[in-house]
Write an enzyme that holds these catalytic residues in place. Structure first.
Site, PDB file in Angstrom:
ATOM      1  N   VAL A 154      30.288 -26.494  52.353  1.00 28.20           N
ATOM      2  CA  VAL A 154      30.757 -27.806  51.914  1.00 28.20           C
ATOM      3  C   VAL A 154      30.864 -28.720  53.142  1.00 28.20           C
ATOM      4  CG1 VAL A 154      32.039 -26.832  49.971  1.00 28.20           C
ATOM      5  CG2 VAL A 154      33.229 -27.298  52.109  1.00 28.20           C
ATOM      6  N   LYS A 155      30.643 -29.998  52.899  1.00 28.69           N
ATOM      7  CA  LYS A 155      30.680 -30.956  54.010  1.00 28.69           C
ATOM      8  C   LYS A 155      32.107 -31.487  54.169  1.00 28.69           C
ATOM      9  CE  LYS A 155      27.325 -33.932  54.874  1.00 28.69           C
ATOM     10  NZ  LYS A 155      26.663 -33.537  56.121  1.00 28.69           N
TER      11      LYS A 155
END
Ligand code: PMP
Length: 306
Positions: A154-155
């Site tokens: 995930v960013k």
């Protein structure tokens, strides 16, 4: 004045006017999930094409689950808001769009729960990410965090301290970019890009098991390589030495597009120029994102003449 437009706290405004409180939780603790979406300008058609916007927002919503961020918008609504933002910016050049879903409470305290959430979207002009045609890379001394440290899939804004350590180490040592290894010592990815190597006309890239962000450009390149040129992509663990003996290597990413790697740790790949497989994929990709190809129309959102 900064060129650019922003959507903040429910309103569209010039980016210079978009301000947050100094106590904003995400600013203090890195509690945000971001995306990068490219808009690519086609001068002949006087059109700006956003690339795979929907998939970026789907990834943002997934990441938001991890951070317990709930947004009052659907993916469709986020796409519509982004188109509106870009229209208001009246851009006639390549742009970069940065959505950030974040903990917006003005409260101290390390946690994810009992906090308010919000989303901002910023659109700014942005040309190429790397200047040179082929770039110089090193293997970074920094490792990617594994899934039980912070999921790298995930960013999350806070995670990017790891990426920034890698990038600055590489540039301070005279390279353009670093290639991080995973906790197990296998090849992972660049500070803002996925990596592919080419060996005997086959593409090889680390799988999700190597602490990578599952890139949207990576997915596009796998499909283009197979469907347009017949190249298979093997997803597997990659040993460090395979980087040095590869015929070719390139990065993929929203900002970096398809960027050929000329050397790794001072060892040229092939003759150090763009390799033939990389060149084909790169040329096709650049044509596609600028709306010059008819395949994959579902990946493009035209702004001015929908
Ligand atoms: N890995 C990292 C660490 C990144 O920041 C990015 C850029 N988003 C990528 C890979 C490439 O992902 P994408 O193609 O979806 O932009």
């Amino acid at each position: 004045m900064l060129a650019g437009y922003a959507f903040l706290e429910g309103k569209y405004m010039p980016v210079d006017e978009a301000k947050v409180n100094v106590m904003t939780h995400a600013l203090q603790y890195g509690t945000g999930i971001f995306e990068g979406i490219r808009g690519n300008w086609n001068e002949e058609k006087k059109e700006l094409y956003l690339f795979r916007m929907r998939e970026h927002y789907e990834r943002l919503i997934n990441g938001s689950k991890l951070l317990k961020i709930s947004l009052p918008y659907t993916v469709d609504e986020l796409c519509k808001m982004t188109v509106e933002l870009v229209k208001q910016g009246k851009f006639k050049e390549d742009i970069y769009i940065r959505p950030l879903a974040y903990k917006s409470s003005t409260a101290f305290g390390v946690r994810l729960h009992n906090l308010q959430d919000d989303i901002m979207i910023i659109a700014v002009p942005w040309g190429s990410y790397f200047d040179a045609e082929t770039i110089k890379c090193c293997v970074s001394s920094w490792r990617r965090p594994d899934n039980n440290v912070i999921p790298p899939q995930v960013k999350a804004t806070g995670v990017y301290l790891n990426n920034a350590l890698c990038k600055t180490e590489a540039q301070n040592n005279g390279f353009d970019e670093g290639i991080m290894l995973a906790a197990d010592g296998k090849v992972s990815e660049g500070s803002g890009e996925n990596i592919f190597i080419v060996k005997n006309n086959k593409l090889i890239t680390p799988s999700g098991a190597s602490s990578i962000l599952l890139g949207i450009t990576r997915d596009a390149v796998k499909r283009i390589a197979k469907e347009q040129f017949g190249y298979d992509t093997e997803e597997r663990l990659i040993d460090r030495y395979e980087l040095y003996v590869a015929d070719e290597a390139f990065f993929t990413g929203t900002a970096a597009h398809v960027t050929p790697i000329g050397s790794i740790d001072h060892r040229p790949l092939g003759n150090g120029d763009v390799g033939p497989v990389t060149q084909k994929i790169k040329d096709y990709y650049f044509g596609l994102i600028k709306g010059k190809r008819s395949e994959y129309p579902q990946w493009l959102t035209p702004i001015y003449h929908p």
